[in-house]
Design an enzyme around this catalytic site. Structure first.
Site, short mmCIF file in Angstrom:
data_model
loop_
_atom_site.label_atom_id
_atom_site.label_comp_id
_atom_site.label_asym_id
_atom_site.label_seq_id
_atom_site.Cartn_x
_atom_site.Cartn_y
_atom_site.Cartn_z
N ASP A 7 -5.82 -0.06 -1.85
CA ASP A 7 -6.66 -0.86 -2.74
C ASP A 7 -7.97 -1.28 -2.10
OD1 ASP A 7 -5.44 -2.77 -0.89
OD2 ASP A 7 -6.25 -4.31 -2.22
N LYS A 20 -6.64 7.01 10.95
CA LYS A 20 -8.05 7.02 11.38
C LYS A 20 -8.07 7.00 12.91
CE LYS A 20 -9.85 4.31 7.46
NZ LYS A 20 -10.38 2.98 7.06
N ARG A 40 -5.16 0.93 -6.59
CA ARG A 40 -3.83 1.39 -6.15
C ARG A 40 -3.24 2.45 -7.08
NH1 ARG A 40 -2.25 -2.11 -2.12
NH2 ARG A 40 -2.66 -4.32 -2.43
N ASP A 55 -4.92 2.29 10.69
CA ASP A 55 -6.35 2.14 10.97
C ASP A 55 -6.46 1.70 12.43
OD1 ASP A 55 -9.04 1.46 10.85
OD2 ASP A 55 -8.89 0.16 9.14
N GLY A 76 0.77 -1.24 0.00
CA GLY A 76 0.00 0.00 0.00
C GLY A 76 0.80 1.29 0.00
N PHE A 110 -13.83 3.66 4.62
CA PHE A 110 -12.90 2.96 3.73
C PHE A 110 -12.48 3.86 2.57
CE2 PHE A 110 -11.54 -0.13 0.57
CZ PHE A 110 -10.74 -0.93 1.35
P1 IMP Z 1 -4.42 -1.67 10.70
O1 IMP Z 1 -3.59 -2.85 11.14
O2 IMP Z 1 -5.86 -1.82 11.12
O3 IMP Z 1 -3.84 -0.35 11.14
O4 IMP Z 1 -4.52 -1.72 9.15
C1 IMP Z 1 -3.47 -1.49 8.35
C2 IMP Z 1 -3.68 -1.99 6.94
O5 IMP Z 1 -5.05 -2.28 6.59
C3 IMP Z 1 -3.24 -0.91 6.00
O6 IMP Z 1 -1.85 -0.97 5.76
C4 IMP Z 1 -4.08 -1.19 4.77
O7 IMP Z 1 -3.44 -2.14 3.97
C5 IMP Z 1 -5.36 -1.78 5.31
N1 IMP Z 1 -6.42 -0.73 5.43
C6 IMP Z 1 -6.92 -0.20 6.56
N2 IMP Z 1 -7.86 0.74 6.29
C7 IMP Z 1 -7.96 0.79 4.94
C8 IMP Z 1 -8.77 1.58 4.03
O8 IMP Z 1 -9.58 2.44 4.38
N3 IMP Z 1 -8.55 1.33 2.70
C9 IMP Z 1 -7.67 0.42 2.22
N4 IMP Z 1 -6.90 -0.33 3.03
C10 IMP Z 1 -7.04 -0.15 4.39
#
Ligand code: IMP
Length: 180
Positions: free
Chosen positions: A163, A135, A169, A107, A49, A156
């Site tokens: 993606d 977020k 992407r 996130d 990403g 999202f």
């Molecule tokens: P986390 O572990 O919940 O912080 O999520 C991290 C990963 O989830 C990111 O590196 C993204 O690959 C994916 N992700 C989280 N939120 C989104 C979003 O809104 N759109 C796309 N990918 C997301």
């Protein structure tokens, strides 16, 4: 009408324009340059990403810097240990270096927590997080990002590296999911 894209079964509307993103990336690169002046800095891009963000950030970083790439993978071990996380492709020697993790989005923050746990085993001098998007409402992690491009609501998003099931992407802008 506002600009929209369709990916798979979903529609997304324009949220952050290219120029706004690129200006903010410049600011972040400038802050990093100032904070890490005279220090051995490694920008560690978390694939897939963050590829576009890391590319622009590195181009805007006006000084010597290492740029490295890793992928985080979870696999089920052959033993009864269950799920194991690992960093794939980490070739840089991080010992005594200053590492800035470059992420597309934080996130829940759980991915970053795992990455930091694994990176600490390489004995860097310091670790900070630079994420384009954050977020705050979804965050549950232990490590809050120091460098943030944009705080965004808990919705999202796709584009600029991010993606939806591998599509989106390549978009230059960032788009937000339109609820059905
Ligand atoms: P986390 O572990 O919940 O912080 O999520 C991290 C990963 O989830 C990111 O590196 C993204 O690959 C994916 N992700 C989280 N939120 C989104 C979003 O809104 N759109 C796309 N990918 C997301």
């Amino acid at each position: 009408m506002e600009k929209q894209v369709a990916l798979h079964d979903k529609k997304f509307s324009l949220y952050l324009e290219e120029e706004i993103i690129l200006n903010r990336v410049k600011d972040l690169a400038f802050s990093l340059r100032q904070d890490y002046n005279q220090k051995e800095l490694v920008l560690l891009c978390i694939l897939n990403g963050a590829f576009m963000f890391a590319s622009d950030l590195a181009k805007d970083f006006d000084g010597p810097v290492e740029v490295s790439f890793v992928k985080v993978s979870s696999y089920v071990g052959t033993e009864s240990t269950g799920k194991v996380d690992e960093l794939i492709g980490l070739t840089a020697n991080l010992k005594n270096k200053h590492v800035v993790i470059v992420e597309d989005i934080v996130d829940t923050g759980l991915t970053i927590d795992k990455v930091i746990f694994l990176l600490n085993q390489k004995h860097p001098e310091s670790i900070e997080i630079c994420t384009l998007l954050y977020k705050p409402e979804a965050f549950l992690g232990k490590h809050r990002p120091k460098y943030v491009g944009f705080d965004i609501p808990n919705k999202f998003v796709v584009g600029y590296g991010l993606d939806y099931n591998e599509l989106g992407r390549n978009l230059k802008e960032i788009y937000q999911l339109i609820p059905e």
